[in-house]
Scaffold this motif. Structure first.
Motif, PDB file in Angstrom:
ATOM      1  N   ALA A  65       0.826  -1.215   0.000  1.00  0.00           N
ATOM      2  CA  ALA A  65       0.000   0.000   0.000  1.00  0.00           C
ATOM      3  C   ALA A  65       0.858   1.263   0.000  1.00  0.00           C
ATOM      4  O   ALA A  65       0.540   2.242  -0.682  1.00  0.00           O
ATOM      5  CB  ALA A  65      -0.936  -0.005   1.212  1.00  0.00           C
ATOM      6  N   GLN A  69       0.874   4.281  -2.879  1.00  0.00           N
ATOM      7  CA  GLN A  69       0.620   5.681  -2.543  1.00  0.00           C
ATOM      8  C   GLN A  69       1.774   6.577  -2.972  1.00  0.00           C
ATOM      9  O   GLN A  69       1.573   7.676  -3.498  1.00  0.00           O
ATOM     10  CB  GLN A  69       0.392   5.816  -1.033  1.00  0.00           C
ATOM     11  CG  GLN A  69       0.016   7.227  -0.586  1.00  0.00           C
ATOM     12  CD  GLN A  69      -1.285   7.691  -1.191  1.00  0.00           C
ATOM     13  OE1 GLN A  69      -2.333   7.098  -0.964  1.00  0.00           O
ATOM     14  NE2 GLN A  69      -1.249   8.750  -1.972  1.00  0.00           N
ATOM     15  N   THR A 100      -3.918   1.197  -7.862  1.00  0.00           N
ATOM     16  CA  THR A 100      -4.213   2.203  -6.838  1.00  0.00           C
ATOM     17  C   THR A 100      -4.680   1.507  -5.566  1.00  0.00           C
ATOM     18  O   THR A 100      -5.609   0.698  -5.594  1.00  0.00           O
ATOM     19  CB  THR A 100      -5.311   3.156  -7.332  1.00  0.00           C
ATOM     20  OG1 THR A 100      -4.874   3.774  -8.534  1.00  0.00           O
ATOM     21  CG2 THR A 100      -5.611   4.212  -6.292  1.00  0.00           C
ATOM     22  N   ILE A 102      -6.205   1.618  -1.708  1.00  0.00           N
ATOM     23  CA  ILE A 102      -6.968   2.375  -0.714  1.00  0.00           C
ATOM     24  C   ILE A 102      -6.877   1.603   0.592  1.00  0.00           C
ATOM     25  O   ILE A 102      -7.372   0.479   0.704  1.00  0.00           O
ATOM     26  CB  ILE A 102      -8.441   2.535  -1.141  1.00  0.00           C
ATOM     27  CG1 ILE A 102      -8.524   3.358  -2.432  1.00  0.00           C
ATOM     28  CG2 ILE A 102      -9.257   3.190  -0.035  1.00  0.00           C
ATOM     29  CD1 ILE A 102      -9.920   3.470  -2.999  1.00  0.00           C
ATOM     30  N   VAL A 104      -7.721   1.004   4.450  1.00  0.00           N
ATOM     31  CA  VAL A 104      -8.731   1.291   5.469  1.00  0.00           C
ATOM     32  C   VAL A 104      -8.240   0.631   6.752  1.00  0.00           C
ATOM     33  O   VAL A 104      -8.392  -0.573   6.951  1.00  0.00           O
ATOM     34  CB  VAL A 104     -10.110   0.735   5.070  1.00  0.00           C
ATOM     35  CG1 VAL A 104     -11.170   1.178   6.072  1.00  0.00           C
ATOM     36  CG2 VAL A 104     -10.484   1.199   3.666  1.00  0.00           C
ATOM     37  N   LYS A 386     -14.986   4.680   7.738  1.00  0.00           N
ATOM     38  CA  LYS A 386     -14.146   5.036   6.598  1.00  0.00           C
ATOM     39  C   LYS A 386     -14.546   4.258   5.343  1.00  0.00           C
ATOM     40  O   LYS A 386     -14.283   4.689   4.225  1.00  0.00           O
ATOM     41  CB  LYS A 386     -12.668   4.749   6.920  1.00  0.00           C
ATOM     42  CG  LYS A 386     -12.077   5.603   8.026  1.00  0.00           C
ATOM     43  CD  LYS A 386     -10.673   5.124   8.354  1.00  0.00           C
ATOM     44  CE  LYS A 386     -10.175   5.679   9.663  1.00  0.00           C
ATOM     45  NZ  LYS A 386      -8.884   5.088  10.068  1.00  0.00           N
ATOM     46  N   HIS A 390     -16.612   4.067   0.100  1.00  0.00           N
ATOM     47  CA  HIS A 390     -16.163   3.136  -0.933  1.00  0.00           C
ATOM     48  C   HIS A 390     -17.255   2.157  -1.384  1.00  0.00           C
ATOM     49  O   HIS A 390     -17.103   1.510  -2.418  1.00  0.00           O
ATOM     50  CB  HIS A 390     -14.963   2.327  -0.429  1.00  0.00           C
ATOM     51  CG  HIS A 390     -13.822   3.170   0.034  1.00  0.00           C
ATOM     52  ND1 HIS A 390     -13.209   4.100  -0.769  1.00  0.00           N
ATOM     53  CD2 HIS A 390     -13.187   3.248   1.236  1.00  0.00           C
ATOM     54  CE1 HIS A 390     -12.243   4.707  -0.085  1.00  0.00           C
ATOM     55  NE2 HIS A 390     -12.224   4.199   1.124  1.00  0.00           N
ATOM     56  N   SER A 393     -18.810   3.065  -4.748  1.00  0.00           N
ATOM     57  CA  SER A 393     -17.855   3.601  -5.718  1.00  0.00           C
ATOM     58  C   SER A 393     -17.920   2.846  -7.040  1.00  0.00           C
ATOM     59  O   SER A 393     -18.101   1.627  -7.076  1.00  0.00           O
ATOM     60  CB  SER A 393     -16.433   3.521  -5.146  1.00  0.00           C
ATOM     61  OG  SER A 393     -15.485   3.885  -6.120  1.00  0.00           O
ATOM     62  N   VAL A 398      -9.154  -1.644  -8.236  1.00  0.00           N
ATOM     63  CA  VAL A 398      -8.517  -0.948  -7.120  1.00  0.00           C
ATOM     64  C   VAL A 398      -8.079  -2.006  -6.111  1.00  0.00           C
ATOM     65  O   VAL A 398      -8.715  -3.055  -5.980  1.00  0.00           O
ATOM     66  CB  VAL A 398      -9.507   0.036  -6.460  1.00  0.00           C
ATOM     67  CG1 VAL A 398      -8.951   0.595  -5.168  1.00  0.00           C
ATOM     68  CG2 VAL A 398      -9.858   1.162  -7.420  1.00  0.00           C
ATOM     69  N   TYR A 400      -7.972  -2.769  -2.365  1.00  0.00           N
ATOM     70  CA  TYR A 400      -8.464  -2.364  -1.047  1.00  0.00           C
ATOM     71  C   TYR A 400      -7.692  -3.143   0.017  1.00  0.00           C
ATOM     72  O   TYR A 400      -7.572  -4.367  -0.058  1.00  0.00           O
ATOM     73  CB  TYR A 400      -9.957  -2.649  -0.911  1.00  0.00           C
ATOM     74  CG  TYR A 400     -10.838  -1.695  -1.668  1.00  0.00           C
ATOM     75  CD1 TYR A 400     -11.166  -0.453  -1.135  1.00  0.00           C
ATOM     76  CD2 TYR A 400     -11.345  -2.030  -2.924  1.00  0.00           C
ATOM     77  CE1 TYR A 400     -11.974   0.431  -1.831  1.00  0.00           C
ATOM     78  CE2 TYR A 400     -12.156  -1.146  -3.624  1.00  0.00           C
ATOM     79  CZ  TYR A 400     -12.465   0.089  -3.069  1.00  0.00           C
ATOM     80  OH  TYR A 400     -13.259   0.961  -3.751  1.00  0.00           O
ATOM     81  N   ASN A 429     -12.187  -5.814  -7.968  1.00  0.00           N
ATOM     82  CA  ASN A 429     -11.120  -5.228  -7.155  1.00  0.00           C
ATOM     83  C   ASN A 429     -10.283  -6.315  -6.485  1.00  0.00           C
ATOM     84  O   ASN A 429     -10.741  -7.438  -6.284  1.00  0.00           O
ATOM     85  CB  ASN A 429     -11.712  -4.322  -6.069  1.00  0.00           C
ATOM     86  CG  ASN A 429     -12.481  -3.153  -6.648  1.00  0.00           C
ATOM     87  OD1 ASN A 429     -11.939  -2.378  -7.434  1.00  0.00           O
ATOM     88  ND2 ASN A 429     -13.745  -3.027  -6.286  1.00  0.00           N
TER      89      ASN A 429
END
Length: 797
Positions: A65, A69, A100, A102, A104, A386, A390, A393, A398, A400, A429
């Motif tokens: 991750a 980023q 990408t 994300i 959590v 949080k 999502h 979305s 992506v 996760y 995803n």
């Protein structure tokens, strides 16, 4: 009519773009990872397991991750990168196939008093727009309904130069209508300070009268007060005139000169409000927090009745509901109210708001309200909050990344969370989950088990494959995957009871209950049923009650297990006594620090928008102390060698012989008791996993004097094998004469209890009642509650 033509050519093979179907990691060495190489399938749900501290988060969060980023940040201009955190490239040779990411995580949300569930999820912003359009009477734009926006007005003039000696003065005025309550400044509570806890009024300023942390007689804070010229330093504070008392407590900031230095004098109360009361309570040092708890009481604001909003903002209504009423509703009730609104002019807004509120209900948080302070959410509630943005979305492909999404969830709620994870995967995803619960491990398409141990004994991939393969793998996780704690044949007899009568905090409905003392009591129930409200809100936090909540421990790179637990003090004193020097020499944050790196052990080179470079200090070779300090020895070891010891070795070192130090040995015994024997004393807190931090906190509080221990979900972050050790620790506490009260969802802890108090039957206003009291065996036999059904299934009854 034209028609597409086709050829009889043989269809080509798979497209080259379809070959990138794995995330490839080669040579990962972040934290304790030992050259980990692995291929993770994309568009699948992969669960990472292993004992706490084995390297799961280092691989998933700190490597995969973090690199995703960092690469995304590099796509922005140099100007924008200057405002972003400088992320270093993880210690890894190759990272291919990243998408990408994300993340959590379990981090608690900001504890600012003005941060609520509504402000954190944009639901409040949409409600403000809704009321600004449909509310009657109309009071202004959306900002008029914001408790973070104050009403301001100003007027003045400015001169316009038109050349040729022609000037003209133009008057201007400005006003903005905000929704902030002026009395509590949007906080919902006001503070009342007990002056007797601030100073001894029988003393004068020259006699060091203050009982406030850091307000010492020789410190600058007290010198500014004493030498400001407003008071007689020899006069007792209780004999001050009315004006002197006002200047002492409430005077506005004013410049004063002391010994030729210009300084600012300010009354004691506003100074305390700025220095202590404006900070997040949980970020305070323990002694400062204890002072604030002792000296300050917070009460509901009488002007806004705790809504944080001005009277003007509360006067505008849609039907019979104002924005304060809407935010105070349980979200599932608010969703029903919004569904009843039908106004074509705001249809897109209503559609988005309904989706957001329905997502709360779907994720199991329908019992919350939008005005709930975000700092009061548990780690599990914060993580699910949080997730809200999502769920609907449209993004696909992506990655996760979730950190124990089942945390804080009753077994009844875990299936709902599992369905959400599968939905994210089914949209195309990649879902990476760090998890210990067998219920979530069971839904994995791919399992990666790290270990075999924790810390330096971990950091390798022990198994990767299917769930069935894990069961037969022989790894620690594989062996414990089907572990089931048994109901105890006999339970302890209580020695007394802690009586709670008429408990009504939050959603509790006048609860009367006797919590038995001298035994292990487990308080359980679905998320939002009122467990924490009953235990933390009704059990008096007086002397004798040690409360250990879920608040994460904080610390910088300079903090380590030795400094956090208080172990550093007896070690420094032992070194000082053995060598006839000052204890401060053996602190890398004080006199003994290496002068080149200031005790950090590394030199940081700031490269502006590029990542900062940390290199080991050449002077001290990363040992943090100056050379002369390392000449002093205790039991044949210098201070840097002692801080490099694992807890287990240090326990033996300080237990006997020349280095025998009972105070240090007692702390080390507690660290070993919670399963942290492998941690080194000087390991930075920033490198510890969530489970390690939880147990470090538990070990520290075990030293507190008290007869009643209250623990809030102590199994958080613990592997199946670690839970067994925790149960042994709880037994030892009870057998030593303590009373232990545990809020817990883990069935192994329930089965091990002497007494169970189950709240429910549902969450929010559907909960808040005692639905069962008795032994685990009685709960399993009755199966009258959701908890009883799941516990019976767990033990195979």
């Amino acid at each position: 009519m034209s028609k597409a033509t086709t050829t009889d050519r043989q269809s080509p093979g798979p497209h080259v773009a379809d070959s990138h179907d794995v995330i490839r990691v080669h040579g990962a060495r972040e934290n304790n990872l030992r050259d980990v190489s692995i291929e993770i399938p994309k568009r699948r749900l992969t669960v990472f397991t292993g004992v706490s501290g084995s390297g799961k988060s280092s691989l998933v969060f700190d490597t995969i991750a973090a690199e995703s980023q960092r690469l995304i940040n590099e796509t922005y201009s140099a100007f924008l990168q200057g405002f972003m955190p400088n992320l270093a490239r993880p210690e890894v040779d190759v990272l291919d196939g990243l998408t990408t990411a994300i993340a959590v995580d379990q981090q608690r949300m900001g504890s600012d008093p003005r941060s609520t569930v509504g402000t954190a999820t944009d639901a409040n912003a949409m409600l403000r727009i809704l009321f600004s359009r449909l509310g009657t009477p109309h009071i202004g734009p959306p900002g008029a309904f914001s408790f973070n926006t104050a009403s301001v007005s100003a007027s003045g003039g400015f001169t316009v130069d038109r050349g040729a000696d022609k000037t003209r003065t133009e008057k201007v005025s400005f006003s903005r209508t905000g929704g902030m309550c002026t009395h509590c400044e949007g906080r919902g509570t006001v503070s009342d300070i007990d002056l007797t806890q601030l100073y001894d009024d029988s003393k004068s300023l020259s006699e060091d009268p203050f009982t406030i942390p850091t307000y010492t007689g020789d410190g600058w804070v007290v010198r500014v007060i004493a030498e400001s010229g407003f008071f007689d330093k020899e006069k007792p504070i209780r004999k001050y005139t009315k004006k002197e008392r006002h200047d002492f407590l409430y005077r506005e900031p004013v410049k004063v000169k002391i010994n030729g230095v210009n300084l600012t004098y300010e009354g004691l109360i506003p100074k305390l409000q700025k220095s202590f009361l404006s900070k997040d309570r949980e970020s305070m040092q323990p002694h400062i927090r204890a002072f604030v708890d002792r000296a300050v009481t917070f009460t509901r604001c009488p002007d806004c009745d705790g809504t944080r909003l001005s009277e003007l903002a509360r006067s505008s209504r849609i039907g019979k509901v104002n924005i304060a009423d809407a935010c105070a509703m349980e979200i599932r009730d608010l969703a029903e109210w919004v569904r009843g609104l039908d106004e074509p002019s705001v249809t897109p807004l209503l559609t988005k708001l309904r989706h957001t509120l329905d997502s709360f209900v779907e994720i199991g948080l329908g019992y919350l309200s939008l005005d709930r302070a975000s700092g009061t959410l548990s780690g599990g509630e914060a993580q699910r909050t949080k997730m809200i943005r999502h769920l609907g979305s449209s993004l696909t492909d992506v990655t996760y990344v979730f950190d124990e999404p089942s945390i804080g969830l009753h077994p009844h709620d875990i299936q709902r969370m599992n369905n959400l994870l599968l939905r994210l995967r089914d949209k195309g995803n990649t879902v990476l989950v760090v998890e210990h619960k067998p219920e979530t491990i069971a839904i994995a398409d791919h399992v990666v088990d790290l270990g075999p141990g924790a810390g330096t004994a971990g950091g390798t991939v022990c198994f990767e494959g299917t769930l069935e393969g894990l069961r037969g793998s022989g790894t620690v996780t594989g062996r414990h995957l089907d572990d089931r704690a048994k109901i105890k044949a006999t339970v302890r007899k209580p020695t007394g009871a802690l009586e709670i009568r008429g408990a009504s905090a939050n959603n509790l409905q006048g609860v009367d209950v006797d919590i038995p003392l001298g035994v292990l009591t487990v308080v359980t129930g679905v998320a939002g049923s009122g467990k924490s409200s009953l235990v933390h809100g009704s059990i008096p936090t007086e002397d004798g009650v040690v409360a250990i909540d879920q608040t994460p421990i904080r610390g910088s790179r300079r903090s380590n297990p030795a400094t956090y637990t208080g172990l550093a003090d007896p070690i420094r004193k032992a070194f000082a006594k053995a060598n006839g020097v000052k204890p401060a020499l053996f602190s890398a944050n004080s006199e003994g620090a290496c002068p080149t790196c200031n005790g950090a052990g590394v030199i940081y080179t700031d490269l502006a928008i590029m990542q900062s470079v940390a290199t080991p200090c050449e002077e001290c070779e990363g040992r943090r102390f100056e050379a002369s300090v390392l000449e002093y020895r205790l039991g044949g070891r210098d201070i840097s060698e002692v801080l490099a010891m694992p807890v287990a070795e240090a326990e033996e070192f300080f237990g006997s012989g020349e280095a025998s130090t009972p105070a240090a040995h007692k702390i080390l015994e507690r660290l070993a008791d919670v399963g942290l024997g492998y941690l080194t004393l000087g390991q930075p807190l920033t490198t510890l996993s969530g489970g390690e931090r939880q147990r470090l906190k538990l070990a520290t509080h075990m030293g507190d004097k008290g007869g009643v221990y209250v623990l809030d979900e102590p199994t958080t972050g613990l592997h199946l094998a670690d839970v067994e050790q925790l149960l042994g620790l709880l037994d030892r506490l009870v057998d030593s004469g303590k009373s232990v009260i545990v809020i817990e969802h883990h069935q192994a802890v329930m089965a091990h209890a002497d007494w169970i108090i189950d709240l429910g039957p549902g969450a929010g206003h559907d909960g808040g009642r005692i639905v069962f009291e008795g032994t685990p065996a009685d709960l399993v036999e009755a199966r009258s509650t959701l908890t009883g059904e799941h516990l019976a299934a767990y033990v195979g009854a």
